[in-house]
Design an enzyme around this catalytic site. Structure first.
Site, mmCIF file in Angstrom:
data_model
loop_
_atom_site.group_PDB
_atom_site.id
_atom_site.type_symbol
_atom_site.label_atom_id
_atom_site.label_comp_id
_atom_site.label_asym_id
_atom_site.label_seq_id
_atom_site.Cartn_x
_atom_site.Cartn_y
_atom_site.Cartn_z
ATOM 1 N N CYS A 42 -9.350 22.891 61.905
ATOM 2 C CA CYS A 42 -9.567 21.467 62.119
ATOM 3 C C CYS A 42 -10.909 21.255 62.814
ATOM 4 O O CYS A 42 -11.354 22.084 63.601
ATOM 5 C CB CYS A 42 -8.438 20.891 62.980
ATOM 6 S SG CYS A 42 -8.565 19.099 63.253
ATOM 7 N N ASP A 44 -11.496 19.314 65.117
ATOM 8 C CA ASP A 44 -11.259 18.947 66.512
ATOM 9 C C ASP A 44 -12.094 19.831 67.442
ATOM 10 O O ASP A 44 -12.056 21.067 67.353
ATOM 11 C CB ASP A 44 -9.773 19.098 66.841
ATOM 12 C CG ASP A 44 -9.391 18.439 68.160
ATOM 13 O OD1 ASP A 44 -9.945 18.839 69.203
ATOM 14 O OD2 ASP A 44 -8.529 17.546 68.147
ATOM 15 N N ARG A 46 -11.715 20.684 70.335
ATOM 16 C CA ARG A 46 -10.965 21.501 71.297
ATOM 17 C C ARG A 46 -10.484 22.823 70.708
ATOM 18 O O ARG A 46 -9.842 23.616 71.403
ATOM 19 C CB ARG A 46 -9.765 20.696 71.802
ATOM 20 C CG ARG A 46 -10.136 19.419 72.535
ATOM 21 C CD ARG A 46 -8.931 18.534 72.756
ATOM 22 N NE ARG A 46 -8.397 18.011 71.498
ATOM 23 C CZ ARG A 46 -7.319 17.234 71.394
ATOM 24 N NH1 ARG A 46 -6.657 16.901 72.500
ATOM 25 N NH2 ARG A 46 -6.910 16.797 70.219
ATOM 26 N N HIS A 98 -3.440 22.660 64.694
ATOM 27 C CA HIS A 98 -3.183 22.637 66.131
ATOM 28 C C HIS A 98 -2.234 21.497 66.458
ATOM 29 O O HIS A 98 -2.279 20.419 65.838
ATOM 30 C CB HIS A 98 -4.482 22.496 66.926
ATOM 31 C CG HIS A 98 -5.211 21.198 66.712
ATOM 32 N ND1 HIS A 98 -5.063 20.104 67.554
ATOM 33 C CD2 HIS A 98 -6.072 20.795 65.748
ATOM 34 C CE1 HIS A 98 -5.813 19.123 67.130
ATOM 35 N NE2 HIS A 98 -6.437 19.504 66.027
ATOM 36 N N CYS A 101 -2.647 17.168 66.717
ATOM 37 C CA CYS A 101 -3.730 16.869 65.783
ATOM 38 C C CYS A 101 -3.805 15.363 65.509
ATOM 39 O O CYS A 101 -2.836 14.741 65.059
ATOM 40 C CB CYS A 101 -3.506 17.621 64.473
ATOM 41 S SG CYS A 101 -4.776 17.321 63.220
#
Length: 213
Positions: A42, A44, A46, A98, A101
């Protein structure tokens, strides 16, 4: 110092530390890349692949998009997959989602995120619809979203097995192995959900290619 200038300064410090440990680090890195893994994760911020796996430059070939989707018409994803599998000869392809999400949460809603994002999130909505009975039975919204994260990862791994790129590699060298993982934002741990090998592929015969060249 502006925020972007801080990034440049961090880069200088990082490069300096690498050279202190190994004066030839960048010489060796510049010669070639032979990663063993392709990571489809992803976007993302993080969930950086190298950090969560404790690997360094050159060890993981990476593709990232919203909610770690494998879309067979996504030329970006397919070109990365072909290069990693056919040319770099990676041994493992990992789809990593994750918990928490944002893309999955958005897909579970009825919100309008405008045309492009609506098209992208539709892929996740289809996963939800496919597993609607199970997901509807989960009362807690967070638990339901986390379960959809897992189901979405498994769906994308199975989509990889349906590509001629993976099937050709299986035919030629019995690799790569496909993995479905989920990363926990709250504990920093990776969880293995699924592993598919040439011998254990769940692909229906309609998706199997013959006489691959």
């Amino acid at each position: 110092m502006q925020s972007y200038e801080k990034l440049l300064q961090n880069n200088k410090e990082w490069a300096s530390e690498k050279l202190k440990i190994n004066p030839h680090f960048f010489d060796h890195l510049a010669e070639t890349q032979k990663p063993e893994f392709l990571w489809i994760g992803c976007s993302d911020s993080r969930v950086p692949a190298n950090e969560v796996t404790g690997t360094t430059s050159g060890e993981i070939f990476v593709h990232r998009n919203i909610a770690n989707l494998v879309v067979h018409t996504d030329i970006n994803l397919i070109s990365v997959l072909e290069y990693a599998v056919a040319h770099l000869k990676v041994k493992h392809v990992i789809v990593c989602g994750h918990y928490g999400c944002g893309g999955v949460k958005a897909a579970m809603s009825n919100g309008d995120f405008h045309q492009v994002l609506n098209m992208w999130l539709r892929v996740i909505k289809d996963v939800y619809y496919k597993h609607k009975e199970e997901l509807s039975g989960i009362a807690d919204e967070t638990a339901r979203a986390n379960r959809l994260v897992e189901l979405n990862v498994k769906e994308q791994v199975e989509k990889l097995a349906k590509t001629s790129i993976i099937q050709k590699a299986w035919q030629e060298r019995q690799a790569p192995i496909l993995h479905g993982w989920v990363y926990g934002l709250e504990d920093g741990l990776l969880h293995s959900l699924q592993t598919i090998t040439p011998a254990t592929t769940p692909v229906d015969p309609i998706y199997v290619y013959e006489n691959l060249q």
